[in-house]
Write a protein that holds these residues in place. Structure first.
Motif, PDB file in Angstrom:
ATOM      1  N   CYS A  41     -19.338  45.437  24.250  1.00  0.00           N
ATOM      2  CA  CYS A  41     -19.013  43.693  24.451  1.00  0.00           C
ATOM      3  C   CYS A  41     -17.743  43.903  24.953  1.00  0.00           C
ATOM      4  O   CYS A  41     -16.751  44.800  24.544  1.00  0.00           O
ATOM      5  CB  CYS A  41     -19.165  43.003  23.172  1.00  0.00           C
ATOM      6  N   ILE A  42     -17.125  42.522  25.367  1.00  0.00           N
ATOM      7  CA  ILE A  42     -15.747  42.425  25.775  1.00  0.00           C
ATOM      8  C   ILE A  42     -15.249  41.180  25.060  1.00  0.00           C
ATOM      9  O   ILE A  42     -16.115  40.237  25.006  1.00  0.00           O
ATOM     10  CB  ILE A  42     -15.717  42.067  27.632  1.00  0.00           C
ATOM     11  N   ALA A  43     -13.830  41.286  24.703  1.00  0.00           N
ATOM     12  CA  ALA A  43     -13.338  40.051  24.361  1.00  0.00           C
ATOM     13  C   ALA A  43     -12.243  39.683  25.227  1.00  0.00           C
ATOM     14  O   ALA A  43     -11.613  40.891  25.801  1.00  0.00           O
ATOM     15  CB  ALA A  43     -12.708  40.327  23.005  1.00  0.00           C
ATOM     16  N   VAL A  44     -11.986  38.597  25.611  1.00  0.00           N
ATOM     17  CA  VAL A  44     -11.163  38.127  27.028  1.00  0.00           C
ATOM     18  C   VAL A  44     -10.615  36.702  26.489  1.00  0.00           C
ATOM     19  O   VAL A  44     -11.398  35.940  25.745  1.00  0.00           O
ATOM     20  CB  VAL A  44     -11.736  38.168  28.194  1.00  0.00           C
ATOM     21  N   GLY A  45      -9.304  36.440  26.809  1.00  0.00           N
ATOM     22  CA  GLY A  45      -8.884  35.387  26.595  1.00  0.00           C
ATOM     23  C   GLY A  45      -9.183  34.123  27.722  1.00  0.00           C
ATOM     24  O   GLY A  45      -9.689  34.625  28.796  1.00  0.00           O
ATOM     25  N   ARG A  46      -9.006  32.995  27.260  1.00  0.00           N
ATOM     26  CA  ARG A  46      -9.767  31.973  28.255  1.00  0.00           C
ATOM     27  C   ARG A  46      -9.068  31.797  29.592  1.00  0.00           C
ATOM     28  O   ARG A  46      -9.945  31.899  30.522  1.00  0.00           O
ATOM     29  CB  ARG A  46      -9.590  30.484  27.597  1.00  0.00           C
ATOM     30  N   LYS A  47      -7.693  31.963  29.757  1.00  0.00           N
ATOM     31  CA  LYS A  47      -7.071  31.979  30.974  1.00  0.00           C
ATOM     32  C   LYS A  47      -7.589  33.008  31.905  1.00  0.00           C
ATOM     33  O   LYS A  47      -7.985  32.995  33.079  1.00  0.00           O
ATOM     34  CB  LYS A  47      -5.736  31.924  30.968  1.00  0.00           C
ATOM     35  N   THR A  48      -7.722  34.503  31.211  1.00  0.00           N
ATOM     36  CA  THR A  48      -8.103  35.567  31.930  1.00  0.00           C
ATOM     37  C   THR A  48      -9.428  35.644  32.143  1.00  0.00           C
ATOM     38  O   THR A  48      -9.962  36.058  33.396  1.00  0.00           O
ATOM     39  CB  THR A  48      -7.773  36.844  30.941  1.00  0.00           C
ATOM     40  N   PHE A  49     -10.393  35.207  31.331  1.00  0.00           N
ATOM     41  CA  PHE A  49     -11.823  34.857  31.871  1.00  0.00           C
ATOM     42  C   PHE A  49     -11.982  33.919  32.818  1.00  0.00           C
ATOM     43  O   PHE A  49     -12.965  34.239  33.620  1.00  0.00           O
ATOM     44  CB  PHE A  49     -12.614  34.088  30.430  1.00  0.00           C
ATOM     45  N   ASP A  50     -11.301  32.875  33.069  1.00  0.00           N
ATOM     46  CA  ASP A  50     -11.482  31.940  34.113  1.00  0.00           C
ATOM     47  C   ASP A  50     -10.945  32.658  35.438  1.00  0.00           C
ATOM     48  O   ASP A  50     -11.703  32.619  36.393  1.00  0.00           O
ATOM     49  CB  ASP A  50     -10.291  30.888  34.013  1.00  0.00           C
ATOM     50  N   GLU A  51     -10.030  33.541  35.299  1.00  0.00           N
ATOM     51  CA  GLU A  51      -9.642  34.477  36.495  1.00  0.00           C
ATOM     52  C   GLU A  51     -10.596  35.477  36.914  1.00  0.00           C
ATOM     53  O   GLU A  51     -11.022  35.477  38.134  1.00  0.00           O
ATOM     54  CB  GLU A  51      -8.080  35.161  36.020  1.00  0.00           C
ATOM     55  N   VAL A  52     -11.274  36.106  35.946  1.00  0.00           N
ATOM     56  CA  VAL A  52     -11.990  37.233  36.217  1.00  0.00           C
ATOM     57  C   VAL A  52     -13.258  36.498  36.618  1.00  0.00           C
ATOM     58  O   VAL A  52     -14.114  37.646  37.379  1.00  0.00           O
ATOM     59  CB  VAL A  52     -12.134  38.344  35.194  1.00  0.00           C
ATOM     60  N   THR A  53     -13.846  35.618  36.155  1.00  0.00           N
ATOM     61  CA  THR A  53     -14.943  35.046  36.661  1.00  0.00           C
ATOM     62  C   THR A  53     -14.844  34.603  38.188  1.00  0.00           C
ATOM     63  O   THR A  53     -15.895  34.730  38.833  1.00  0.00           O
ATOM     64  CB  THR A  53     -15.473  33.915  35.720  1.00  0.00           C
ATOM     65  N   VAL A  54     -13.875  33.855  38.648  1.00  0.00           N
ATOM     66  CA  VAL A  54     -13.700  33.556  39.819  1.00  0.00           C
ATOM     67  C   VAL A  54     -13.802  34.567  40.793  1.00  0.00           C
ATOM     68  O   VAL A  54     -14.254  34.827  41.966  1.00  0.00           O
ATOM     69  CB  VAL A  54     -12.321  32.537  39.902  1.00  0.00           C
ATOM     70  N   ASP A  55     -13.004  35.596  40.326  1.00  0.00           N
ATOM     71  CA  ASP A  55     -12.758  37.117  41.123  1.00  0.00           C
ATOM     72  C   ASP A  55     -14.228  37.989  41.029  1.00  0.00           C
ATOM     73  O   ASP A  55     -13.963  38.750  41.849  1.00  0.00           O
ATOM     74  CB  ASP A  55     -11.549  37.808  40.586  1.00  0.00           C
ATOM     75  N   GLY A  56     -15.083  37.639  40.348  1.00  0.00           N
ATOM     76  CA  GLY A  56     -16.330  38.353  40.091  1.00  0.00           C
ATOM     77  C   GLY A  56     -15.947  39.862  39.540  1.00  0.00           C
ATOM     78  O   GLY A  56     -16.930  40.623  39.462  1.00  0.00           O
ATOM     79  N   ASP A  57     -15.064  39.898  38.699  1.00  0.00           N
ATOM     80  CA  ASP A  57     -14.369  41.077  38.085  1.00  0.00           C
ATOM     81  C   ASP A  57     -15.509  41.537  37.066  1.00  0.00           C
ATOM     82  O   ASP A  57     -15.742  42.692  36.579  1.00  0.00           O
ATOM     83  CB  ASP A  57     -13.160  41.276  37.532  1.00  0.00           C
ATOM     84  N   LEU A  58     -16.375  40.503  36.414  1.00  0.00           N
ATOM     85  CA  LEU A  58     -17.232  40.819  35.460  1.00  0.00           C
ATOM     86  C   LEU A  58     -18.731  40.743  35.745  1.00  0.00           C
ATOM     87  O   LEU A  58     -19.590  40.989  35.134  1.00  0.00           O
ATOM     88  CB  LEU A  58     -17.231  40.092  34.090  1.00  0.00           C
ATOM     89  N   ASP A  59     -18.763  40.954  37.125  1.00  0.00           N
ATOM     90  CA  ASP A  59     -20.287  40.461  37.875  1.00  0.00           C
ATOM     91  C   ASP A  59     -21.260  41.861  37.453  1.00  0.00           C
ATOM     92  O   ASP A  59     -22.376  41.367  37.159  1.00  0.00           O
ATOM     93  CB  ASP A  59     -20.471  40.310  39.281  1.00  0.00           C
ATOM     94  N   ASN A  60     -20.755  42.915  37.285  1.00  0.00           N
ATOM     95  CA  ASN A  60     -21.804  44.083  37.056  1.00  0.00           C
ATOM     96  C   ASN A  60     -21.463  44.527  35.591  1.00  0.00           C
ATOM     97  O   ASN A  60     -22.128  45.701  35.519  1.00  0.00           O
ATOM     98  CB  ASN A  60     -21.251  45.245  38.087  1.00  0.00           C
ATOM     99  N   TYR A  61     -21.047  43.796  34.735  1.00  0.00           N
ATOM    100  CA  TYR A  61     -20.956  43.975  33.415  1.00  0.00           C
ATOM    101  C   TYR A  61     -22.333  43.592  32.726  1.00  0.00           C
ATOM    102  O   TYR A  61     -22.584  42.396  32.838  1.00  0.00           O
ATOM    103  CB  TYR A  61     -19.862  43.309  32.788  1.00  0.00           C
ATOM    104  N   LYS A  62     -22.802  44.376  32.073  1.00  0.00           N
ATOM    105  CA  LYS A  62     -24.387  44.175  31.303  1.00  0.00           C
ATOM    106  C   LYS A  62     -24.270  43.713  29.957  1.00  0.00           C
ATOM    107  O   LYS A  62     -25.099  43.080  29.251  1.00  0.00           O
ATOM    108  CB  LYS A  62     -25.269  45.435  31.397  1.00  0.00           C
ATOM    109  N   GLY A  63     -23.009  43.766  29.146  1.00  0.00           N
ATOM    110  CA  GLY A  63     -22.911  43.714  27.865  1.00  0.00           C
ATOM    111  C   GLY A  63     -22.661  41.926  27.560  1.00  0.00           C
ATOM    112  O   GLY A  63     -22.442  41.103  28.578  1.00  0.00           O
ATOM    113  N   GLU A  64     -22.067  41.770  26.452  1.00  0.00           N
ATOM    114  CA  GLU A  64     -21.649  40.249  26.143  1.00  0.00           C
ATOM    115  C   GLU A  64     -20.402  40.140  26.027  1.00  0.00           C
ATOM    116  O   GLU A  64     -19.598  40.892  25.732  1.00  0.00           O
ATOM    117  CB  GLU A  64     -22.229  40.050  24.557  1.00  0.00           C
ATOM    118  N   VAL A  65     -19.905  39.177  26.520  1.00  0.00           N
ATOM    119  CA  VAL A  65     -18.567  38.554  26.690  1.00  0.00           C
ATOM    120  C   VAL A  65     -18.224  37.633  25.729  1.00  0.00           C
ATOM    121  O   VAL A  65     -18.863  36.352  25.696  1.00  0.00           O
ATOM    122  CB  VAL A  65     -18.263  38.255  28.115  1.00  0.00           C
ATOM    123  N   PHE A  66     -17.146  37.622  24.890  1.00  0.00           N
ATOM    124  CA  PHE A  66     -16.637  36.820  23.970  1.00  0.00           C
ATOM    125  C   PHE A  66     -15.246  36.239  24.624  1.00  0.00           C
ATOM    126  O   PHE A  66     -14.302  37.074  24.871  1.00  0.00           O
ATOM    127  CB  PHE A  66     -16.407  37.518  22.373  1.00  0.00           C
TER     128      PHE A  66
END
Length: 163
Positions: A41-66
Motif C-alpha cells: 500500500c501507499i500513504a500520501v498526503g492530500r496535496k501530493t495525491f491531487d498532484e499525482v492523480t492529475v499527472d497519472g503517476d499512480l495509474d499503474n499501481y495495483k495496491g491500496e492508496v491511503f
C-alpha cells in the motif's frame, strides 16, 4: 511492518519546485513506478495525491492508496493508516510525500526505511522533504546506493533510532 519513505530530491533537498512541479528525468519516474509496485500500500498526503492523480503517476499501481488529510475523518493520522494496513495484514507501506505526510510519519516514529533519489537539479526555492517547523532527529544507516539515468543517485537507508 516495514514503513518506507520514498522521495526524489533536488541536490539541495527539495521534493518539488515552489509551484509543486517535479522536473525529474524519465528514469526517475520509471524507478518510482517500479518501486511502488513492490509495496502492499501507499500513504500520501492530500496535496501530493491531487498532484499525482492529475499527472497519472499512480495509474499503474495495483495496491491500496491511503490519503492522509486533516479533513479525512478516517485517515487523519499516520497511526490510523498504519493500523488499517496492519489490520489488512500488509507487510509494508510506501510513503510518497509530500512534506506534511513525511513529517507526520517521522513525528510518530513509524518510518523504518528511507529511499532518496537524488536528482541532478538545484532549485533556488522549493518544497522541502520535511516541514522545518517541527523538531525531531533520526539517525540513519546507509544500506545501499546505486546510480540511475543521467547522474541520478538512489540511496537506501535504515532508521537506526529516533532521538
Amino acid at each position: 511492518m516495514k514503513v518506507t519513505v520514498l522521495n526524489a530530491l533536488s541536490a539541495n533537498g527539495f521534493i518539488a519546485e515552489q509551484d509543486g512541479s517535479t522536473p525529474w528525468q524519465d528514469a526517475e519516474w520509471d524507478l518510482f513506478e517500479h518501486t511502488m509496485n513492490e509495496y502492499d500500500c501507499i500513504a500520501v498526503g492530500r496535496k501530493t495525491f491531487d498532484e499525482v492523480t492529475v499527472d497519472g503517476d499512480l495509474d499503474n499501481y495495483k495496491g491500496e492508496v491511503f490519503v492522509l488529510s486533516s479533513n479525512n475523518a478516517r485517515f487523519n493520522s499516520p497511526k490510523a493508516i498504519f493500523d488499517e494496513a496492519a489490520a489488512k495484514e500488509y507487510k509494508n507501506i510506501l510513503i510518497i510525500g509530500g512534506k506534511g505526510c513525511n513529517t507526520a510519519f517521522f513525528k510518530e516514529k513509524l518510518v523504518t526505511n528511507i529511499i532518496i533519489d537524488f536528482e541532478p537539479k538545484i532549485f533556488s526555492q522549493g518544497i522541502p522533504f520535511i516541514d522545518d517547523n517541527d523538531e525531531f532527529f533520526v539517525d540513519l544507516e546507509l544500506l545501499s546506493y546505486s546510480t540511475y539515468g543521467n547522474s541520478g543517485i538512489r540511496c537506501e537507508y535504515n532508521v537506526k533510532k529516533y532521538i
